[in-house]
Write a protein that holds these residues in place. Structure first.
Motif, PDB file in Angstrom:
ATOM      1  N   GLU A   1       0.899  -1.076  -0.147  1.00  0.00           N
ATOM      2  CA  GLU A   1      -0.066  -0.051  -0.025  1.00  0.00           C
ATOM      3  C   GLU A   1       0.928   1.225  -0.210  1.00  0.00           C
ATOM      4  OE1 GLU A   1      -3.424   2.155   2.703  1.00  0.00           O
ATOM      5  OE2 GLU A   1      -2.944  -0.039   3.026  1.00  0.00           O
ATOM      6  N   PHE A   2       1.982   1.211   0.784  1.00  0.00           N
ATOM      7  CA  PHE A   2       2.664   2.530   0.886  1.00  0.00           C
ATOM      8  C   PHE A   2       4.125   2.483   0.250  1.00  0.00           C
ATOM      9  CE2 PHE A   2      -0.007   2.631   4.614  1.00  0.00           C
ATOM     10  CZ  PHE A   2      -0.599   3.980   4.360  1.00  0.00           C
ATOM     11  N   GLY A   3       4.208   1.428  -0.485  1.00  0.00           N
ATOM     12  CA  GLY A   3       5.504   1.224  -1.255  1.00  0.00           C
ATOM     13  C   GLY A   3       5.689   2.464  -2.351  1.00  0.00           C
ATOM     14  N   PRO A   4       4.784   2.741  -3.182  1.00  0.00           N
ATOM     15  CA  PRO A   4       4.754   3.919  -4.212  1.00  0.00           C
ATOM     16  C   PRO A   4       4.948   4.956  -3.428  1.00  0.00           C
ATOM     17  CG  PRO A   4       2.785   2.496  -4.757  1.00  0.00           C
ATOM     18  CD  PRO A   4       3.607   1.944  -3.364  1.00  0.00           C
ATOM     19  N   GLN A   5       4.618   5.570  -2.334  1.00  0.00           N
ATOM     20  CA  GLN A   5       4.745   6.751  -1.639  1.00  0.00           C
ATOM     21  C   GLN A   5       6.335   6.588  -1.047  1.00  0.00           C
ATOM     22  OE1 GLN A   5       1.609   5.199  -0.445  1.00  0.00           O
ATOM     23  NE2 GLN A   5       0.217   6.964  -0.205  1.00  0.00           N
ATOM     24  N   GLN A   6       6.532   5.485  -0.449  1.00  0.00           N
ATOM     25  CA  GLN A   6       8.195   5.274  -0.145  1.00  0.00           C
ATOM     26  C   GLN A   6       8.981   5.517  -1.153  1.00  0.00           C
ATOM     27  OE1 GLN A   6       8.995   5.165   3.039  1.00  0.00           O
ATOM     28  NE2 GLN A   6       7.182   4.530   4.157  1.00  0.00           N
ATOM     29  N   ASN A   7       8.902   4.966  -2.252  1.00  0.00           N
ATOM     30  CA  ASN A   7       9.542   5.238  -3.274  1.00  0.00           C
ATOM     31  C   ASN A   7       9.746   6.531  -3.917  1.00  0.00           C
ATOM     32  OD1 ASN A   7      10.475   2.402  -3.525  1.00  0.00           O
ATOM     33  ND2 ASN A   7       8.712   1.957  -4.925  1.00  0.00           N
ATOM     34  N   GLU A   8       8.665   7.402  -3.862  1.00  0.00           N
ATOM     35  CA  GLU A   8       8.612   8.522  -4.299  1.00  0.00           C
ATOM     36  C   GLU A   8       9.495   9.622  -3.361  1.00  0.00           C
ATOM     37  OE1 GLU A   8       5.294  12.074  -4.063  1.00  0.00           O
ATOM     38  OE2 GLU A   8       4.794  10.195  -5.338  1.00  0.00           O
ATOM     39  N   LEU A   9       9.298   9.056  -2.025  1.00  0.00           N
ATOM     40  CA  LEU A   9      10.026   9.703  -0.967  1.00  0.00           C
ATOM     41  C   LEU A   9      11.492   9.626  -1.204  1.00  0.00           C
ATOM     42  CD1 LEU A   9      10.032  11.638   1.592  1.00  0.00           C
ATOM     43  CD2 LEU A   9       9.860   9.569   2.955  1.00  0.00           C
ATOM     44  N   LYS A  10      11.961   8.435  -1.441  1.00  0.00           N
ATOM     45  CA  LYS A  10      13.185   7.922  -1.442  1.00  0.00           C
ATOM     46  C   LYS A  10      14.038   8.853  -2.858  1.00  0.00           C
ATOM     47  CE  LYS A  10      13.341   3.423   0.549  1.00  0.00           C
ATOM     48  NZ  LYS A  10      13.405   2.042   0.257  1.00  0.00           N
ATOM     49  N   ALA A  11      13.056   8.949  -3.813  1.00  0.00           N
ATOM     50  CA  ALA A  11      13.615   9.870  -5.043  1.00  0.00           C
ATOM     51  C   ALA A  11      13.866  11.101  -4.620  1.00  0.00           C
ATOM     52  CB  ALA A  11      12.365   9.599  -6.121  1.00  0.00           C
ATOM     53  N   ALA A  12      12.844  11.778  -3.744  1.00  0.00           N
ATOM     54  CA  ALA A  12      12.875  13.064  -3.714  1.00  0.00           C
ATOM     55  C   ALA A  12      14.174  13.336  -2.680  1.00  0.00           C
ATOM     56  CB  ALA A  12      11.657  13.544  -2.984  1.00  0.00           C
ATOM     57  N   ALA A  13      14.327  12.396  -1.560  1.00  0.00           N
ATOM     58  CA  ALA A  13      15.693  12.566  -0.957  1.00  0.00           C
ATOM     59  C   ALA A  13      16.865  12.325  -1.802  1.00  0.00           C
ATOM     60  CB  ALA A  13      15.599  11.467   0.102  1.00  0.00           C
ATOM     61  N   LYS A  14      16.922  11.657  -2.637  1.00  0.00           N
ATOM     62  CA  LYS A  14      17.984  11.397  -3.612  1.00  0.00           C
ATOM     63  C   LYS A  14      18.370  12.725  -4.448  1.00  0.00           C
ATOM     64  CE  LYS A  14      20.279   8.360  -6.713  1.00  0.00           C
ATOM     65  NZ  LYS A  14      19.898   6.828  -7.494  1.00  0.00           N
ATOM     66  N   ASP A  15      17.206  13.039  -4.727  1.00  0.00           N
ATOM     67  CA  ASP A  15      17.399  14.280  -5.407  1.00  0.00           C
ATOM     68  C   ASP A  15      17.635  15.553  -4.814  1.00  0.00           C
ATOM     69  OD1 ASP A  15      16.878  16.445  -7.932  1.00  0.00           O
ATOM     70  OD2 ASP A  15      14.935  16.977  -6.919  1.00  0.00           O
ATOM     71  N   LEU A  16      17.229  15.695  -3.568  1.00  0.00           N
ATOM     72  CA  LEU A  16      17.711  16.640  -2.645  1.00  0.00           C
ATOM     73  C   LEU A  16      19.338  16.342  -2.327  1.00  0.00           C
ATOM     74  CD1 LEU A  16      17.584  19.100  -0.414  1.00  0.00           C
ATOM     75  CD2 LEU A  16      16.625  17.184   1.294  1.00  0.00           C
ATOM     76  N   GLU A  17      19.786  15.471  -2.050  1.00  0.00           N
ATOM     77  CA  GLU A  17      21.003  15.066  -1.666  1.00  0.00           C
ATOM     78  C   GLU A  17      22.150  15.384  -3.017  1.00  0.00           C
ATOM     79  OE1 GLU A  17      24.140  11.100  -0.911  1.00  0.00           O
ATOM     80  OE2 GLU A  17      21.901  11.105  -0.570  1.00  0.00           O
ATOM     81  N   GLN A  18      21.447  15.167  -4.034  1.00  0.00           N
ATOM     82  CA  GLN A  18      22.227  15.498  -5.360  1.00  0.00           C
ATOM     83  C   GLN A  18      22.354  16.973  -5.466  1.00  0.00           C
ATOM     84  OE1 GLN A  18      23.759  13.380  -7.451  1.00  0.00           O
ATOM     85  NE2 GLN A  18      24.488  15.125  -8.254  1.00  0.00           N
ATOM     86  N   LYS A  19      21.286  17.736  -5.142  1.00  0.00           N
ATOM     87  CA  LYS A  19      21.236  19.190  -5.347  1.00  0.00           C
ATOM     88  C   LYS A  19      22.245  19.823  -4.444  1.00  0.00           C
ATOM     89  CE  LYS A  19      16.782  19.988  -7.365  1.00  0.00           C
ATOM     90  NZ  LYS A  19      16.890  20.600  -8.400  1.00  0.00           N
ATOM     91  N   GLN A  20      22.351  19.204  -3.100  1.00  0.00           N
ATOM     92  CA  GLN A  20      23.281  19.577  -1.966  1.00  0.00           C
ATOM     93  C   GLN A  20      24.721  19.414  -2.475  1.00  0.00           C
ATOM     94  OE1 GLN A  20      21.664  17.143   1.079  1.00  0.00           O
ATOM     95  NE2 GLN A  20      20.510  19.102   2.098  1.00  0.00           N
ATOM     96  N   GLN A  21      25.029  18.266  -3.174  1.00  0.00           N
ATOM     97  CA  GLN A  21      26.355  17.751  -3.362  1.00  0.00           C
ATOM     98  C   GLN A  21      26.897  18.977  -4.586  1.00  0.00           C
ATOM     99  OE1 GLN A  21      26.350  13.834  -4.679  1.00  0.00           O
ATOM    100  NE2 GLN A  21      26.215  13.057  -2.266  1.00  0.00           N
TER     101      GLN A  21
END
Length: 182
Positions: free
Chosen positions: A57-77
């Motif tokens: 049920e929550f897998g898609p939202q968790q994956n979306e969250l992981k992608a957003a966190a990865k995007d954030l990390e990339q922008k910070q780097q």
């Protein structure tokens, strides 16, 4: 302290009297049992199924969250790597962007966690009801006079009916699956 001891002694006498009364009334020893509900909630196939359903049920939202966190990390780097080349205006813009994205990721994370907790509590309530029903059924089937939840300082293993209840829950789960496959 003395009054607490007197109360405890009174409770022990009351339980002993009750057991003695039941034994005398029926001319047979009372059949007692203990069940470890925590173990049932952990090992019942229904608990595993509920956990799997929540993951789906929550897998898609968790994956979306992981992608957003990865995007954030990339922008910070990228910002850290290139900030010496940026103008003050560009730095301020990038910092605001990173701050906004950080807040968005945190908000999403909190929202998802709150939804997961709500659904987990709903599933747990259903499972607790099923476990209580199973305990009552085992009590009737095996003619117990009293089944207690574990939380007792000591109990003899021969009083433990947890495995019987777990077996009942497994059978109930298998019967349910067999009913769906017909």
């Amino acid at each position: 302290m003395r009054s607490t001891s007197n109360i405890l002694f009174g409770v022990i006498l009351s339980v002993a009297s009750l057991v003695g009364f039941v034994q005398a009334a029926e001319s047979a020893p009372a059949k007692l049992g203990v069940v470890n509900v925590g173990l049932l909630l952990e090992q019942a196939p229904q608990a595993k199924q509920a956990s799997s359903n929540l993951e789906k049920e929550f897998g898609p939202q968790q994956n979306e969250l992981k992608a957003a966190a990865k995007d954030l990390e990339q922008k910070q780097q990228d910002y850290q790597k290139n900030k010496m080349l940026l103008t003050e205006t560009q730095k301020a813009t990038k910092e605001r962007e990173i701050t906004m994205l950080t807040r968005e990721v945190q908000r999403k994370q909190n929202d998802i966690q709150e939804l997961v907790n709500i659904r987990r509590n709903e599933e747990l309530a259903k499972l607790q009801g099923l476990v209580n029903q199973a305990i009552k059924e085992i009590g009737k089937q095996q003619e117990f006079d009293l089944i207690l939840y574990e939380g007792i300082a000591y109990t003899n293993n021969r009083l433990d009916v947890t495995q019987a209840v777990l077996d009942y829950l497994k059978k109930l789960n298998n019967d349910k699956r067999a009913g769906f496959n017909q």
